[in-house]
Design an enzyme around this catalytic site. Sequence first.
Site, mmCIF file in Angstrom:
data_model
loop_
_atom_site.group_PDB
_atom_site.id
_atom_site.type_symbol
_atom_site.label_atom_id
_atom_site.label_comp_id
_atom_site.label_asym_id
_atom_site.label_seq_id
_atom_site.Cartn_x
_atom_site.Cartn_y
_atom_site.Cartn_z
ATOM 1 N N ASN A 11 1.009 -1.238 -0.063
ATOM 2 C CA ASN A 11 -0.066 -0.067 -0.013
ATOM 3 C C ASN A 11 1.046 1.311 0.031
ATOM 4 O O ASN A 11 1.410 1.517 0.976
ATOM 5 C CB ASN A 11 -0.853 0.023 1.190
ATOM 6 C CG ASN A 11 -1.906 1.269 1.238
ATOM 7 O OD1 ASN A 11 -2.164 2.117 0.556
ATOM 8 N ND2 ASN A 11 -2.334 1.446 2.671
ATOM 9 N N LYS A 13 0.018 4.270 0.018
ATOM 10 C CA LYS A 13 -0.689 5.301 0.495
ATOM 11 C C LYS A 13 -0.452 6.755 -0.432
ATOM 12 O O LYS A 13 -0.765 6.452 -1.790
ATOM 13 C CB LYS A 13 -0.254 5.541 1.927
ATOM 14 C CG LYS A 13 -0.345 4.277 2.698
ATOM 15 C CD LYS A 13 -0.063 4.394 4.069
ATOM 16 C CE LYS A 13 -0.069 3.034 5.045
ATOM 17 N NZ LYS A 13 -0.030 3.221 6.142
ATOM 18 N N HIS A 97 -9.476 0.655 5.189
ATOM 19 C CA HIS A 97 -8.200 1.137 5.907
ATOM 20 C C HIS A 97 -8.600 2.119 7.136
ATOM 21 O O HIS A 97 -9.372 2.921 6.893
ATOM 22 C CB HIS A 97 -7.185 1.655 4.966
ATOM 23 C CG HIS A 97 -5.765 1.454 5.480
ATOM 24 N ND1 HIS A 97 -5.365 2.301 6.398
ATOM 25 C CD2 HIS A 97 -4.789 0.551 5.394
ATOM 26 C CE1 HIS A 97 -4.159 2.000 6.729
ATOM 27 N NE2 HIS A 97 -3.764 1.264 6.304
ATOM 28 N N GLU A 99 -7.156 4.298 8.150
ATOM 29 C CA GLU A 99 -6.934 5.821 7.861
ATOM 30 C C GLU A 99 -8.094 6.479 7.147
ATOM 31 O O GLU A 99 -8.326 7.525 7.170
ATOM 32 C CB GLU A 99 -5.617 5.873 7.048
ATOM 33 C CG GLU A 99 -4.306 5.622 7.807
ATOM 34 C CD GLU A 99 -3.118 5.202 6.858
ATOM 35 O OE1 GLU A 99 -1.973 4.952 7.444
ATOM 36 O OE2 GLU A 99 -3.229 5.274 5.527
ATOM 37 N N GLU A 167 -5.272 -5.082 10.661
ATOM 38 C CA GLU A 167 -4.129 -4.042 11.053
ATOM 39 C C GLU A 167 -4.437 -3.266 12.211
ATOM 40 O O GLU A 167 -5.282 -2.480 12.280
ATOM 41 C CB GLU A 167 -4.182 -3.026 10.001
ATOM 42 C CG GLU A 167 -3.624 -3.628 8.611
ATOM 43 C CD GLU A 167 -3.163 -2.565 7.503
ATOM 44 O OE1 GLU A 167 -1.915 -2.510 7.023
ATOM 45 O OE2 GLU A 167 -3.976 -1.571 7.286
ATOM 46 N N GLY A 173 2.848 2.205 10.843
ATOM 47 C CA GLY A 173 3.800 3.073 10.707
ATOM 48 C C GLY A 173 4.451 3.638 12.157
ATOM 49 O O GLY A 173 5.207 4.653 11.847
ATOM 50 N N SER A 212 3.487 -2.158 10.545
ATOM 51 C CA SER A 212 5.163 -2.346 10.780
ATOM 52 C C SER A 212 5.633 -3.496 10.421
ATOM 53 O O SER A 212 6.536 -3.994 11.019
ATOM 54 C CB SER A 212 5.257 -2.020 12.003
ATOM 55 O OG SER A 212 4.880 -0.581 12.400
#
Length: 249
Positions: A11, A13, A97, A99, A167, A173, A212
Amino acid sequence: MKQTVKLIAGNWKMNGLAADLDEAAALKSALEAQAADCRVALCPPATLIAQMAWRLKDGAVEIGGQDCHAQAAGAYTGSVSAAMLADAGARLVILGHSERRQGFGETDADVAAKVEAALAAGLEPIICVGETLAQREAGDAVSVVTEQVFGSLPETLAGRAFAVAYEPVWAIGTGLTPTLDQIAEVHAAVRAAMIVRLGEGGKTAPILYGGSVKPSNAAEILAVQDVGGALVGGASLKAQDFLGIIRAV
């Protein structure tokens, strides 16, 4: 329980310009020299999908989008439909996701509607679920993720190609990862929820781990029961780093 081949999906992003497609091309060349023991996909920004599909044509790397609108077309300025992604060369799409859920307020129902749109356009959805740090510390990780599975996976997924990606929000991250036992616990709960929700259709779809993932920890994570691949963020931007994860399968 029979599992499908593992899927390692990158991904990108909101990263990547045309010049960065050289990394995707390097990945293609490396996989031509030594085939992967898994499916490999890259999900760049929508602006790069068509260019990446052209650069990687006839190769082993599949192309995906990072989101799509629930409607097939209409007055939705700035949005991209599932059919548009498919037309540009995508074959998969990441949906739900964290985010998107946190930054754009997407609900489970919103995600389920997008999954329906993706299926209608012939795309394979990768549906994301995961708990926040507060939910993890409160002991609610399994219940939160189970609820997301029930709410985000429409029954029409039964018999279709799809994946679920677990996730943990607090691991994305940050360099932090759950313990292998924690990963196994949640993946087992996701699998159980998928089977309740979809019956036979929930038994074999891969459950990816994301958060991560890097070359140094990929092998041990991918060896955990019911981990059917990985959804990789930053490490997918460079061919060499992404290859380190792919070769860990």
